[in-house]
Structures are given as structure tokens and as C-alpha cells.
Design an enzyme around this catalytic site. Structure first.
Site, PDB file in Angstrom:
ATOM      1  CD  GLN A  94      -2.891   1.188   2.373  1.00 27.23           C
ATOM      2  OE1 GLN A  94      -2.769   0.399   3.313  1.00 27.23           O
ATOM      3  NE2 GLN A  94      -3.837   2.109   2.320  1.00 27.23           N
ATOM      4  CG  HIS A 100      -6.702   2.450  -2.950  1.00 26.79           C
ATOM      5  ND1 HIS A 100      -5.940   2.973  -1.925  1.00 26.79           N
ATOM      6  CD2 HIS A 100      -5.872   1.635  -3.641  1.00 26.79           C
ATOM      7  CE1 HIS A 100      -4.712   2.497  -2.010  1.00 26.79           C
ATOM      8  NE2 HIS A 100      -4.636   1.656  -3.036  1.00 26.79           N
TER       9      HIS A 100
HETATM   10  P1  AMP Z   1      -1.660   0.953  -3.519  1.00 28.41           P
HETATM   11  O1  AMP Z   1      -0.294   0.365  -3.805  1.00 28.41           O
HETATM   12  O2  AMP Z   1      -2.706  -0.090  -3.286  1.00 28.41           O
HETATM   13  O3  AMP Z   1      -1.608   2.008  -2.441  1.00 28.41           O
HETATM   14  O4  AMP Z   1      -2.097   1.622  -4.871  1.00 28.41           O
HETATM   15  C1  AMP Z   1      -2.106   2.989  -5.121  1.00 28.41           C
HETATM   16  C2  AMP Z   1      -2.470   3.152  -6.563  1.00 28.41           C
HETATM   17  O5  AMP Z   1      -2.791   4.503  -6.785  1.00 28.41           O
HETATM   18  C3  AMP Z   1      -1.372   2.769  -7.547  1.00 28.41           C
HETATM   19  O6  AMP Z   1      -1.838   1.740  -8.417  1.00 28.41           O
HETATM   20  C4  AMP Z   1      -1.079   4.072  -8.287  1.00 28.41           C
HETATM   21  O7  AMP Z   1      -0.783   3.872  -9.650  1.00 28.41           O
HETATM   22  C5  AMP Z   1      -2.373   4.833  -8.087  1.00 28.41           C
HETATM   23  N1  AMP Z   1      -2.247   6.277  -8.148  1.00 28.41           N
HETATM   24  C6  AMP Z   1      -1.359   7.053  -7.485  1.00 28.41           C
HETATM   25  N2  AMP Z   1      -1.561   8.347  -7.777  1.00 28.41           N
HETATM   26  C7  AMP Z   1      -2.619   8.397  -8.625  1.00 28.41           C
HETATM   27  C8  AMP Z   1      -3.318   9.452  -9.281  1.00 28.41           C
HETATM   28  N3  AMP Z   1      -2.981  10.728  -9.132  1.00 28.41           N
HETATM   29  N4  AMP Z   1      -4.349   9.121 -10.085  1.00 28.41           N
HETATM   30  C9  AMP Z   1      -4.696   7.839 -10.254  1.00 28.41           C
HETATM   31  N5  AMP Z   1      -4.098   6.802  -9.666  1.00 28.41           N
HETATM   32  C10 AMP Z   1      -3.062   7.078  -8.856  1.00 28.41           C
END
Ligand code: AMP
Length: 113
Positions: A94, A100
Site C-alpha cells: 500500500q 481503495h
Molecule cells: P496501492 O499500492 O494499493 O496504495 O495503490 C495505489 C495506486 O494509486 C497505484 O496503483 C497508483 O498507480 C495509483 N495512483 C497514485 N496516484 C494516482 C493518481 N494521481 N491518479 C490515479 N491513480 C493514482
């Protein structure tokens, strides 16, 4: 709204996103670094840091996250071919600490599990 939370800023419209669904409780938007042909995130607008912090008062909205994920997956053409992932904690991978749900869809090759 939590200061320094990138998803709270997306929800507030302070950072742009490709929105796929929005209502009073929920936002779905495309992941900026897609890991599958269809990759989007569904978040409650309420700031909850991680799945382990979900409380009883959040039961309805978290159920809605799942249901809206299915609805958007259908709209994206992957109604019967997607995976659902919640990362919980830095050690799990994460990186954004606003709960999310990842929807990863349309990928043909086998997943690791
Ligand atoms: P996690 O590793 O589960 O915290 O996933 C976070 C996710 O958020 C990753 O897949 C990123 O690519 C995505 N992410 C980060 N910043 C943004 C953004 N500004 N818009 C869309 N997705 C994002």
C-alpha cells in the site's frame, strides 16, 4: 478531507483524475499506472486510511464500493473478468493511505494466484 492525502485531493477536484463514476459517497477513477487493460480504483469519499481501519459505521459505504466496482467493470467491458485487490499496510504494497479497491480487468495471462 485529510491534508496531504492524494485521494482526498482527487475527490475534492484539486488533482485531476479520469472519473468513471461519482456520487455523494463514492468515486471511481482510472489508475494512473495501469497494471491490466482495465485498471481503476474505487474509493469512499470519507477518508479511511486502510482496510483494517474500516469501522461498523462504514459497512454500507464499503459494500457500495464493491457494488459500484462491478457496475463500472461492466461498463468497461470486463463484467466477468476482473480481480479485486485491497492493499493493507506498507508491507503489503500500500502506497496511498486512503482506502481503495483496485479493479484489474481484461488480463488474459494467468495471475500469480
Ligand atoms: P496501492 O499500492 O494499493 O496504495 O495503490 C495505489 C495506486 O494509486 C497505484 O496503483 C497508483 O498507480 C495509483 N495512483 C497514485 N496516484 C494516482 C493518481 N494521481 N491518479 C490515479 N491513480 C493514482
Amino acid at each position: 478531507m485529510m491534508d496531504d492525502c492524494i485521494f482526498c485531493k482527487i475527490i475534492a477536484g484539486e488533482i485531476p483524475s479520469e472519473k468513471l463514476y461519482e456520487d455523494d459517497d463514492i468515486l471511481a477513477f482510472k489508475d494512473i499506472a495501469p497494471q491490466a487493460p482495465v485498471h481503476f480504483l474505487v474509493v469512499p469519499k470519507k477518508h479511511i486510511s486502510m482496510p483494517a481501519d474500516v469501522e461498523e459505521v462504514d459497512d454500507l459505504v464499503m459494500g457500495k464500493v464493491l457494488r459500484i466496482g462491478a457496475q463500472v467493470a461492466k461498463e468497461q467491458g470486463v463484467a466477468d473478468n476482473y480481480r479485486v485487490i485491497f492493499n493493507n499496510g506498507a508491507k503489503s504494497g500500500q502506497v496511498v493511505f486512503h482506502v481503495h479497491m483496485h479493479i484489474l480487468g481484461g488480463k488474459d495471462k494467468p495471475w500469480p494466484m
